[in-house]
Motif scaffolding. Sequence first.
Motif, PDB file in Angstrom:
ATOM      1  N   PRO A   7       0.846  -1.267   0.008  1.00  0.00           N
ATOM      2  CA  PRO A   7      -0.093  -0.028  -0.066  1.00  0.00           C
ATOM      3  C   PRO A   7       0.923   1.351   0.150  1.00  0.00           C
ATOM      4  N   TYR A   8       0.301   2.329  -0.791  1.00  0.00           N
ATOM      5  CA  TYR A   8       1.053   3.583  -0.966  1.00  0.00           C
ATOM      6  C   TYR A   8       1.325   4.055   0.474  1.00  0.00           C
ATOM      7  N   SER A   9       0.547   4.188   1.402  1.00  0.00           N
ATOM      8  CA  SER A   9       0.844   4.511   2.735  1.00  0.00           C
ATOM      9  C   SER A   9       2.097   4.004   3.460  1.00  0.00           C
ATOM     10  N   GLN A  10       2.168   2.632   3.234  1.00  0.00           N
ATOM     11  CA  GLN A  10       3.623   2.185   3.961  1.00  0.00           C
ATOM     12  C   GLN A  10       4.623   2.371   3.020  1.00  0.00           C
ATOM     13  N   ARG A  11       4.664   2.521   1.818  1.00  0.00           N
ATOM     14  CA  ARG A  11       5.925   2.862   1.184  1.00  0.00           C
ATOM     15  C   ARG A  11       6.112   4.315   1.342  1.00  0.00           C
ATOM     16  N   GLU A  12       5.201   5.379   1.367  1.00  0.00           N
ATOM     17  CA  GLU A  12       5.460   6.620   1.704  1.00  0.00           C
ATOM     18  C   GLU A  12       6.221   6.771   3.028  1.00  0.00           C
ATOM     19  N   ALA A  13       5.687   6.155   4.290  1.00  0.00           N
ATOM     20  CA  ALA A  13       6.199   5.828   5.428  1.00  0.00           C
ATOM     21  C   ALA A  13       7.547   5.626   5.449  1.00  0.00           C
ATOM     22  N   GLY A  14       7.921   4.596   4.437  1.00  0.00           N
ATOM     23  CA  GLY A  14       9.311   4.078   4.560  1.00  0.00           C
ATOM     24  C   GLY A  14      10.252   4.967   4.018  1.00  0.00           C
ATOM     25  N   TYR A  15       9.977   5.707   2.906  1.00  0.00           N
ATOM     26  CA  TYR A  15      10.761   6.606   2.393  1.00  0.00           C
ATOM     27  C   TYR A  15      10.726   7.882   3.016  1.00  0.00           C
ATOM     28  N   ARG A  16       9.679   8.419   3.746  1.00  0.00           N
ATOM     29  CA  ARG A  16       9.784   9.552   4.118  1.00  0.00           C
ATOM     30  C   ARG A  16      10.549   9.397   5.554  1.00  0.00           C
ATOM     31  N   GLU A  17      10.558   8.355   6.191  1.00  0.00           N
ATOM     32  CA  GLU A  17      11.287   8.401   7.281  1.00  0.00           C
ATOM     33  C   GLU A  17      12.879   8.324   7.156  1.00  0.00           C
ATOM     34  N   LYS A  18      13.412   7.789   5.844  1.00  0.00           N
ATOM     35  CA  LYS A  18      14.665   7.682   5.337  1.00  0.00           C
ATOM     36  C   LYS A  18      15.136   9.139   5.080  1.00  0.00           C
ATOM     37  N   ALA A  19      14.178   9.651   4.093  1.00  0.00           N
ATOM     38  CA  ALA A  19      14.293  11.154   3.924  1.00  0.00           C
ATOM     39  C   ALA A  19      14.429  12.221   5.069  1.00  0.00           C
ATOM     40  N   LEU A  20      13.935  11.896   5.975  1.00  0.00           N
ATOM     41  CA  LEU A  20      13.848  12.683   7.103  1.00  0.00           C
ATOM     42  C   LEU A  20      15.250  12.605   8.034  1.00  0.00           C
ATOM     43  N   LYS A  21      15.719  11.224   7.799  1.00  0.00           N
ATOM     44  CA  LYS A  21      17.101  10.946   8.414  1.00  0.00           C
ATOM     45  C   LYS A  21      18.190  11.762   7.600  1.00  0.00           C
ATOM     46  N   MET A  22      17.962  11.540   6.381  1.00  0.00           N
ATOM     47  CA  MET A  22      18.996  12.055   5.471  1.00  0.00           C
ATOM     48  C   MET A  22      19.393  13.577   5.217  1.00  0.00           C
ATOM     49  N   TYR A  23      18.233  14.375   5.380  1.00  0.00           N
ATOM     50  CA  TYR A  23      18.072  15.561   4.892  1.00  0.00           C
ATOM     51  C   TYR A  23      17.849  16.524   6.084  1.00  0.00           C
ATOM     52  N   PRO A  24      18.386  17.744   6.182  1.00  0.00           N
ATOM     53  CA  PRO A  24      17.982  18.715   7.219  1.00  0.00           C
ATOM     54  C   PRO A  24      16.571  19.150   7.029  1.00  0.00           C
ATOM     55  N   TRP A  25      15.985  19.371   8.135  1.00  0.00           N
ATOM     56  CA  TRP A  25      14.456  19.622   8.056  1.00  0.00           C
ATOM     57  C   TRP A  25      14.247  21.008   7.458  1.00  0.00           C
ATOM     58  N   VAL A  26      14.336  21.193   6.189  1.00  0.00           N
ATOM     59  CA  VAL A  26      14.388  22.664   5.662  1.00  0.00           C
ATOM     60  C   VAL A  26      13.636  22.254   4.333  1.00  0.00           C
ATOM     61  N   CYS A  27      12.711  23.249   4.193  1.00  0.00           N
ATOM     62  CA  CYS A  27      11.983  23.204   2.751  1.00  0.00           C
ATOM     63  C   CYS A  27      13.022  23.613   1.698  1.00  0.00           C
TER      64      CYS A  27
END
Length: 111
Positions: A7-27
């Motif tokens: 399901p998309y929501s599970q995929r999104e949670a996985g890559y979102r979590e990774k992205a938030l660990k990888m990048y600064p929390w800035v737009c």
Amino acid sequence: MSTKSVPYSQREAGYREKALKMYPWVCGRCAREFSGKRLSELTVHHKDHNHDNNPEDGSNWELLCLYCHDNEHSRYTDAQYQAPATPGGDLGPKETYKGLAGLAELLKGKG
């Protein structure tokens, strides 16, 4: 198991979590900083607009705030419906019919 069956929501949670660990929390567009409760306003944008393209190095992701993310998708959608610009494309069709051609000759004959 393919990504299509997850399901998309599970995929999104996985890559979102990774992205938030990888990048600064800035737009990535407006440079607003996010933390705490407002972190939910920071989204993961897929640069190529393909939500199934999630390389482990995060090269297809950028963090955007909700407003910049919406703007990016609006621009992408608009571009799909507009024809590409071509030199002279705004000049319109060339005229092939002249409605008043020969009028001067007709008026000469009435005098």
